[in-house]
Design an enzyme around this catalytic site. Sequence first.
Site, PDB file in Angstrom:
ATOM      1  N   LYS A  70       0.847  -1.197   0.000  1.00  9.42           N
ATOM      2  CA  LYS A  70       0.000   0.000   0.000  1.00  9.42           C
ATOM      3  C   LYS A  70       0.874   1.236   0.000  1.00  9.42           C
ATOM      4  O   LYS A  70       2.006   1.256   0.493  1.00  9.42           O
ATOM      5  CB  LYS A  70      -0.951   0.016   1.205  1.00  9.42           C
ATOM      6  CG  LYS A  70      -0.298   0.167   2.587  1.00  9.42           C
ATOM      7  CD  LYS A  70       0.013   1.610   3.008  1.00  9.42           C
ATOM      8  CE  LYS A  70       0.850   1.666   4.278  1.00  9.42           C
ATOM      9  NZ  LYS A  70       1.461   2.978   4.510  1.00  9.42           N
ATOM     10  N   VAL A  89      11.008  -4.648   3.149  1.00 11.13           N
ATOM     11  CA  VAL A  89      10.788  -4.770   4.589  1.00 11.13           C
ATOM     12  C   VAL A  89      11.038  -3.416   5.256  1.00 11.13           C
ATOM     13  O   VAL A  89      11.997  -2.715   4.925  1.00 11.13           O
ATOM     14  CB  VAL A  89      11.738  -5.830   5.182  1.00 11.13           C
ATOM     15  CG1 VAL A  89      11.542  -5.963   6.687  1.00 11.13           C
ATOM     16  CG2 VAL A  89      11.520  -7.169   4.486  1.00 11.13           C
ATOM     17  N   SER A 137       1.838  -6.247   6.887  1.00 13.06           N
ATOM     18  CA  SER A 137       0.373  -6.260   6.934  1.00 13.06           C
ATOM     19  C   SER A 137      -0.211  -7.026   5.752  1.00 13.06           C
ATOM     20  O   SER A 137      -1.199  -7.751   5.894  1.00 13.06           O
ATOM     21  CB  SER A 137      -0.165  -4.821   6.940  1.00 13.06           C
ATOM     22  OG  SER A 137       0.251  -4.134   8.112  1.00 13.06           O
ATOM     23  N   ASP A 154      -2.884  -1.406   9.410  1.00 13.35           N
ATOM     24  CA  ASP A 154      -2.930  -1.511   7.949  1.00 13.35           C
ATOM     25  C   ASP A 154      -3.499  -2.839   7.447  1.00 13.35           C
ATOM     26  O   ASP A 154      -3.724  -3.002   6.249  1.00 13.35           O
ATOM     27  CB  ASP A 154      -1.525  -1.342   7.363  1.00 13.35           C
ATOM     28  CG  ASP A 154      -0.977   0.057   7.550  1.00 13.35           C
ATOM     29  OD1 ASP A 154      -1.776   1.004   7.675  1.00 13.35           O
ATOM     30  OD2 ASP A 154       0.266   0.214   7.577  1.00 13.35           O
TER      31      ASP A 154
END
Length: 304
Positions: free
Chosen positions: A10, A100, A108, A141
């Site tokens: 995202k 990462v 998430s 998230d």
Amino acid sequence: MNVTVRAAAKINLHLGVGAPRGDGFHPLTSVYQAIGLCDDVTASDDESGWDLRLQVSDWIDAGAVPVDSGNIVTRAASLLARHHGIASDGHLLIEKAIPVAGGLAGGSADAAAALVALDRLWDAQTSDEDLLAIAAELGSDVPFALLGGTALGTGRGELVTPLADAGTWWWVLVPSLEGMSTPEVYRHFDKLFPDASPTPPPADELIAAVASGEPHRLARLLRNDLQAAAIDLRPDLGLLLDEGEEEGALRGLVSGSGPTCVFLCESADHARDLAGALMRRGHGIVLVANGAVAGAHIVGGNHG
């Protein structure tokens, strides 16, 4: 039996941050968009207990991802199993392409993918409402990672409402080999903005821009209240944003708490041109992705 679920990274088109509440969490108004940079999670039968393994793309440090109880995927399995009163048995393979600690919610995404994969593997038939509630326990998230698309997040970001999105948006991403700690960035935000309003800034104008499908309009309204804190901790991020905009990006933005920087482009060709320009400037890892894409969804498996 095995089942493979894909979940997307995202980015935050709008991240409005309020002063911390009594419980220490910051109220947020966020507009999330899922983009076509994804992790796959494959769940397989394993009646001997729980096993988690990892494969990573070559730009990701495998050592930065725990494969024990510290991984959010293991917590997701435990919560789902507890909800149904069953054992959390299974073999999970995470294939990571999302950086990462990059501000892209890769953990998430993995948690959301694991919930969907294990729900199918265990034939648990969890309701959408319960799955979202379990996701919210895991992190702010995770509910969005289940939903995907473009959505408004409120509360700590975990209360998610889908938004009308008329665009196909093209992004160039430049991840960093060195991650950033989200709690550290929030602490630095509090230090830089001790008088922040308890109410985060609204996203109404940006939501209208998303609905219009017009990239130039959206570019003017992109907002990340954590960006100043991230750049103060990592000045190289500010230099990178300047480089991307000098090379023609409509707008550059730190993604979430950083350090990944994202650049909005007019089209796929524009994105590819910008990616090439940034690589020529010496940035070795430059990715192109479009949005919005689906949330966690099944892409393969068998019932053997």
